[in-house]
Structure formats: structure tokens, C-alpha cells
Write an enzyme that holds these catalytic residues in place. Sequence first.
Site, PDB file in Angstrom:
ATOM      1  N   ASN A   9       0.871  -1.184   0.000  1.00 62.70           N
ATOM      2  CA  ASN A   9       0.000   0.000   0.000  1.00 62.70           C
ATOM      3  C   ASN A   9       0.900   1.223   0.000  1.00 62.70           C
ATOM      4  O   ASN A   9       1.469   1.576   1.031  1.00 62.70           O
ATOM      5  CB  ASN A   9      -0.896  -0.018   1.247  1.00 62.70           C
ATOM      6  CG  ASN A   9      -1.716   1.256   1.390  1.00 62.70           C
ATOM      7  OD1 ASN A   9      -1.754   2.083   0.472  1.00 62.70           O
ATOM      8  ND2 ASN A   9      -2.342   1.436   2.543  1.00 62.70           N
ATOM      9  N   LYS A  11       0.141   4.243  -0.246  1.00 60.28           N
ATOM     10  CA  LYS A  11      -0.489   5.464   0.302  1.00 60.28           C
ATOM     11  C   LYS A  11      -0.241   6.623  -0.682  1.00 60.28           C
ATOM     12  O   LYS A  11      -0.223   6.396  -1.884  1.00 60.28           O
ATOM     13  CB  LYS A  11       0.012   5.730   1.715  1.00 60.28           C
ATOM     14  CG  LYS A  11      -0.117   4.458   2.584  1.00 60.28           C
ATOM     15  CD  LYS A  11       0.104   4.669   4.033  1.00 60.28           C
ATOM     16  CE  LYS A  11      -0.055   3.330   4.770  1.00 60.28           C
ATOM     17  NZ  LYS A  11       0.040   3.442   6.222  1.00 60.28           N
ATOM     18  N   HIS A  91      -9.410   1.482   5.081  1.00 61.58           N
ATOM     19  CA  HIS A  91      -8.112   1.682   5.754  1.00 61.58           C
ATOM     20  C   HIS A  91      -8.290   2.643   6.924  1.00 61.58           C
ATOM     21  O   HIS A  91      -9.081   3.593   6.841  1.00 61.58           O
ATOM     22  CB  HIS A  91      -7.087   2.234   4.751  1.00 61.58           C
ATOM     23  CG  HIS A  91      -5.697   2.180   5.302  1.00 61.58           C
ATOM     24  ND1 HIS A  91      -5.227   3.126   6.184  1.00 61.58           N
ATOM     25  CD2 HIS A  91      -4.704   1.280   5.136  1.00 61.58           C
ATOM     26  CE1 HIS A  91      -3.983   2.799   6.523  1.00 61.58           C
ATOM     27  NE2 HIS A  91      -3.642   1.690   5.901  1.00 61.58           N
ATOM     28  N   GLU A  93      -6.614   5.042   7.891  1.00 56.85           N
ATOM     29  CA  GLU A  93      -6.402   6.458   7.559  1.00 56.85           C
ATOM     30  C   GLU A  93      -7.650   7.056   6.914  1.00 56.85           C
ATOM     31  O   GLU A  93      -7.963   8.230   7.120  1.00 56.85           O
ATOM     32  CB  GLU A  93      -5.162   6.586   6.647  1.00 56.85           C
ATOM     33  CG  GLU A  93      -3.883   6.377   7.450  1.00 56.85           C
ATOM     34  CD  GLU A  93      -2.738   5.743   6.692  1.00 56.85           C
ATOM     35  OE1 GLU A  93      -2.739   5.748   5.445  1.00 56.85           O
ATOM     36  OE2 GLU A  93      -1.827   5.204   7.364  1.00 56.85           O
ATOM     37  N   GLU A 163      -5.053  -4.463  10.830  1.00 57.18           N
ATOM     38  CA  GLU A 163      -4.051  -3.415  10.970  1.00 57.18           C
ATOM     39  C   GLU A 163      -4.293  -2.659  12.272  1.00 57.18           C
ATOM     40  O   GLU A 163      -5.098  -1.706  12.296  1.00 57.18           O
ATOM     41  CB  GLU A 163      -4.137  -2.442   9.793  1.00 57.18           C
ATOM     42  CG  GLU A 163      -3.911  -3.095   8.444  1.00 57.18           C
ATOM     43  CD  GLU A 163      -3.326  -2.141   7.413  1.00 57.18           C
ATOM     44  OE1 GLU A 163      -2.341  -2.524   6.785  1.00 57.18           O
ATOM     45  OE2 GLU A 163      -3.826  -1.012   7.284  1.00 57.18           O
ATOM     46  N   GLY A 169       2.819   2.658  10.727  1.00 53.09           N
ATOM     47  CA  GLY A 169       3.771   3.744  10.529  1.00 53.09           C
ATOM     48  C   GLY A 169       4.504   4.162  11.787  1.00 53.09           C
ATOM     49  O   GLY A 169       5.164   5.194  11.807  1.00 53.09           O
ATOM     50  N   SER A 209       3.728  -1.848  10.312  1.00 53.60           N
ATOM     51  CA  SER A 209       5.177  -1.924  10.473  1.00 53.60           C
ATOM     52  C   SER A 209       5.735  -3.312  10.186  1.00 53.60           C
ATOM     53  O   SER A 209       6.682  -3.754  10.833  1.00 53.60           O
ATOM     54  CB  SER A 209       5.603  -1.444  11.872  1.00 53.60           C
ATOM     55  OG  SER A 209       5.181  -0.096  12.074  1.00 53.60           O
TER      56      SER A 209
HETATM   57  P1  13P Z   1       3.218   0.622   7.654  1.00 52.30           P
HETATM   58  O1  13P Z   1       3.717  -0.687   7.064  1.00 52.30           O
HETATM   59  O2  13P Z   1       3.934   1.817   7.134  1.00 52.30           O
HETATM   60  O3  13P Z   1       3.128   0.556   9.144  1.00 52.30           O
HETATM   61  O4  13P Z   1       1.711   0.800   7.110  1.00 52.30           O
HETATM   62  C1  13P Z   1       0.829  -0.254   7.248  1.00 52.30           C
HETATM   63  C2  13P Z   1      -0.397   0.085   6.494  1.00 52.30           C
HETATM   64  O5  13P Z   1      -1.133   0.977   6.854  1.00 52.30           O
HETATM   65  C3  13P Z   1      -0.686  -0.694   5.279  1.00 52.30           C
HETATM   66  O6  13P Z   1      -1.956  -0.434   4.799  1.00 52.30           O
END
Ligand code: 13P
Length: 249
Positions: A9, A11, A91, A93, A163, A169, A209
Site C-alpha cells: 500500500n 499510500k 483503511h 487512515e 491493521e 507507521g 510496520s
Molecule cells: P506501515 O507498514 O507503514 O506501518 O503501514 C501499514 C499500512 O497501513 C498498510 O496499509
Amino acid sequence: MRRKLIAGNWKMNGDQDLVRRVAEHAADSGGGAEMAVCPPFPLLAAAASQLPFGVALGAQDVSEYEAGAYTGEVSAGMLLEAGCRYVIVGHSERRTLYGEDNGRVAGKFVAARGAGLTPILCVGETLAERDAERTEVVVGEQLDAIMDAVDGPAFQGAVIAYEPVWAIGTGRTATPDQAQAVHAFIRQRVAERDGSEVADQLRLLYGGSMKAENAAELLAQPDIDGGLIGGASLDPESFLSIYNAAAEG
Ligand code: 13P
């Protein structure tokens, strides 16, 4: 046997050069697991034409509507036409920064499925919710909203990504035991409503992560069938290492 899926992903990151480099590295993905790449919308066409055969394309969001006056939105049919097989829905976010509630996420899930895309539904709890021992309540509600919105087995052929918001992140990863416990809960919850056959075939990804250094031990858990990778998917070598951990495990 569930084939492991490693999905990147991106982003709101990446450019034409990253598409090119990831496509080059993906040529070395052996086939023991499935690889998918979810770049931002403007890079879908370049990715569709450059990714090697067998590497799937996905989008990061989709409208719950089919067509019409929805400025800025992208429909499931458009994604399919652009070459997508997968689309991420719900997601964290999107949920926290853009106010997507369980109802809207369910609408997106239904739209994706209806068009023939495979939704990757994201679920997960915040740190406050985990500390209050509400993880199963929160994740259970996120799953129920989808199963309430769909007639018949909602998760047939779908993918769910667990997640934990506190691990996204942050560099802080759920331990393999923590992740496995929630994955087992998700599979059980799906089995109760969609039946054990659907639940047994359902691929459950871990996201938060995940990186080359911790992928193998997470992927060794019985209910972890792959990963949804954020930051580490922007480094083609790291992404390929994670893929290899899944393909060899
Ligand atoms: P990270 O791997 O950067 O923690 O992000 C995970 C994520 O949100 C994947 O959709």
C-alpha cells in the site's frame, strides 16, 4: 491451503520511477506466494503496463457509487477497467482522517464486490481501544457491518487485513502472538456467519510496520496469510524480501 498474499500500500507516495523499480524487482518474485501493488490512482496505468504477469494491481480506495456527480471519486468499474484486481477498503487512515464509518466502508465493500474486484477490508483497533480491552468488540463491529450489508457469505473470496492502528507507521509491530490472536478471532467471527468453508479459505493479512526483519515470524503464524505493507513497500528490495519470506515460509 491458502496462498499467501503480500500487498504493498503505497499510500500517497511514489512516482513513475518507483513503478519502474518495483516492476523490475517484481520480476524476481518466484510465484510461491502472490504479490500485489496498490499505488495511487494516477500511477495505476503505468503499473498495469509495467508489472510482470502474475503481479496483481490494486487501488487504495473506491466510491460506494457506480457513477454520477461525485467529484473526486473513482468507481469500482473504473478500477476494473484500469486493470485492478484488488481494492483496499476501510483503511484506518480513511476512517480517521476522512470520517469513513462502518456504514460507508460497507457500501464500498459491496460496490467493489459487485464490480468483480476483490476487496481488502481493513480492520483494527486504536491503542486506547486495545488498552481498554475492546479490540474484539471494535474489530467484531467492523466485520459485522460488512456481513450485515451483504446477503449471503460476505467474505467469500475476499481478503481482510488486520491493521492495529497503533502499529501503522509507528515502527511498533504487534507481536506474532498478539496478531495471531486477533486473526484467529476474525476467522472465528466470519465462520459464525459465513460458514467454516468461507472462513477457512479467507486470507487474513497483517499490516502495521511489517518489514523484512519481522515478516518471517509473523507469517509463520497459522492464521496470518500475508501482509499489507506500507512504508517498506516503497523500498523495492525490502518489499521483495518480505515477499520472499512469504514465498519460502
Ligand atoms: P506501515 O507498514 O507503514 O506501518 O503501514 C501499514 C499500512 O497501513 C498498510 O496499509
